[in-house]
Design a protein around this motif. Structure first.
Motif, short mmCIF file in Angstrom:
data_model
loop_
_atom_site.label_atom_id
_atom_site.label_comp_id
_atom_site.label_asym_id
_atom_site.label_seq_id
_atom_site.Cartn_x
_atom_site.Cartn_y
_atom_site.Cartn_z
N VAL A 26 0.91 -1.49 0.03
CA VAL A 26 -0.41 0.13 -0.29
C VAL A 26 1.22 1.34 0.72
N LYS A 27 0.17 1.87 -1.52
CA LYS A 27 1.02 3.63 -0.67
C LYS A 27 -0.02 4.38 -0.40
N ARG A 28 -0.15 5.57 1.00
CA ARG A 28 -0.04 6.28 1.40
C ARG A 28 -0.26 7.25 0.62
N LEU A 29 -1.78 7.54 1.47
CA LEU A 29 -2.26 8.99 -0.12
C LEU A 29 -2.12 9.94 1.00
N ALA A 30 -1.31 11.61 0.24
CA ALA A 30 -1.14 12.57 0.62
C ALA A 30 -2.74 13.26 1.97
N GLU A 31 -2.26 13.60 2.94
CA GLU A 31 -3.31 13.68 3.59
C GLU A 31 -3.50 15.43 3.44
N HIS A 32 -5.00 15.63 3.17
CA HIS A 32 -5.00 17.43 3.15
C HIS A 32 -4.68 18.41 4.10
N GLU A 33 -3.25 18.83 4.24
CA GLU A 33 -3.23 20.50 5.20
C GLU A 33 -4.20 21.16 5.46
N GLU A 34 -4.27 21.50 6.58
CA GLU A 34 -5.44 21.94 7.10
C GLU A 34 -4.78 23.09 7.93
N LYS A 35 -5.20 23.97 7.75
CA LYS A 35 -4.24 25.51 8.68
C LYS A 35 -5.35 25.93 9.72
N HIS A 36 -5.03 26.11 10.80
CA HIS A 36 -6.01 26.60 11.93
C HIS A 36 -5.66 27.94 12.66
N GLY A 37 -5.43 28.96 11.61
CA GLY A 37 -5.05 30.73 12.36
C GLY A 37 -4.21 30.22 12.20
N SER A 38 -2.76 31.12 13.06
CA SER A 38 -1.42 31.40 12.77
C SER A 38 -1.03 29.87 13.09
N ILE A 39 -1.01 28.86 13.85
CA ILE A 39 -0.17 27.52 14.24
C ILE A 39 -0.05 27.14 13.52
N VAL A 40 1.59 26.77 13.68
CA VAL A 40 2.25 26.01 12.67
C VAL A 40 2.40 24.80 13.45
N ILE A 41 1.98 23.69 12.46
CA ILE A 41 2.01 22.25 13.21
C ILE A 41 3.26 21.17 12.71
#
Length: 109
Positions: A26-41
Motif C-alpha cells: 500500500v502507498k499512503r495517500l497524502a493528507e490534506h493540510e489544514e491550517k488553523h489560525g497562525s499555528i504551524v504544526i
C-alpha cells in the motif's frame, strides 16, 4: 544557431516487490493540510494518514485444506487501515506499507 533540448520523461515507477499470499503493498495517500489560525504544526507532530492505495496484492489466503481464497481488494483500490497496521519501508525512494488483508478496515468509494 538555435539549440533544441530534448527532455526525457521519467517512466512511471512500479514497485518490483510482489507480496505473497494474503499480503498487500500500500502507498499512503497524502493528507490534506489544514491550517488553523497562525499555528504551524511540524511534520513530526502530524499523524500519518490512514488511507492508502493498493499498489500490489498477493495470490490470496491459503486455507488449512490447501484451497486458495482470493483477496477482497484489488490493485488500485483506495482503502482505510488501522493506525498501527503493517510494516513501513522505503523502496526506490518511495514509502510503502506492507500489510495483511485483515488489517484493512474497508474499501473507500
Amino acid at each position: 544557431m538555435a539549440q533544441t533540448t530534448a527532455r526525457a520523461t521519467a517512466p512511471a515507477t512500479t514497485p518490483t516487490l510482489r507480496p505473497l499470499h494474503d499480503r498487500l503493498l500500500v502507498k499512503r495517500l497524502a493528507e490534506h493540510e489544514e491550517k488553523h489560525g497562525s499555528i504551524v504544526i511540524p511534520d513530526s507532530a502530524k499523524e500519518k494518514p490512514q488511507e492508502g492505495k493498493v499498489v500490489a496484492i498477493g495470490t490470496g489466503r491459503v486455507t488449512e485444506d490447501g484451497k486458495n481464497l482470493p483477496l477482497a481488494v484489488k490493485q488500485g483500490d483506495r482503502i482505510l487501515f488501522g493506525k498501527y497496521s503493517g510494516t513501513e519501508f522505503k523502496m526506490d525512494g518511495n514509502d510503502y506499507l506492507h500489510m495483511r488483508e485483515d488489517d484493512i478496515i474497508g474499501i473507500v468509494g
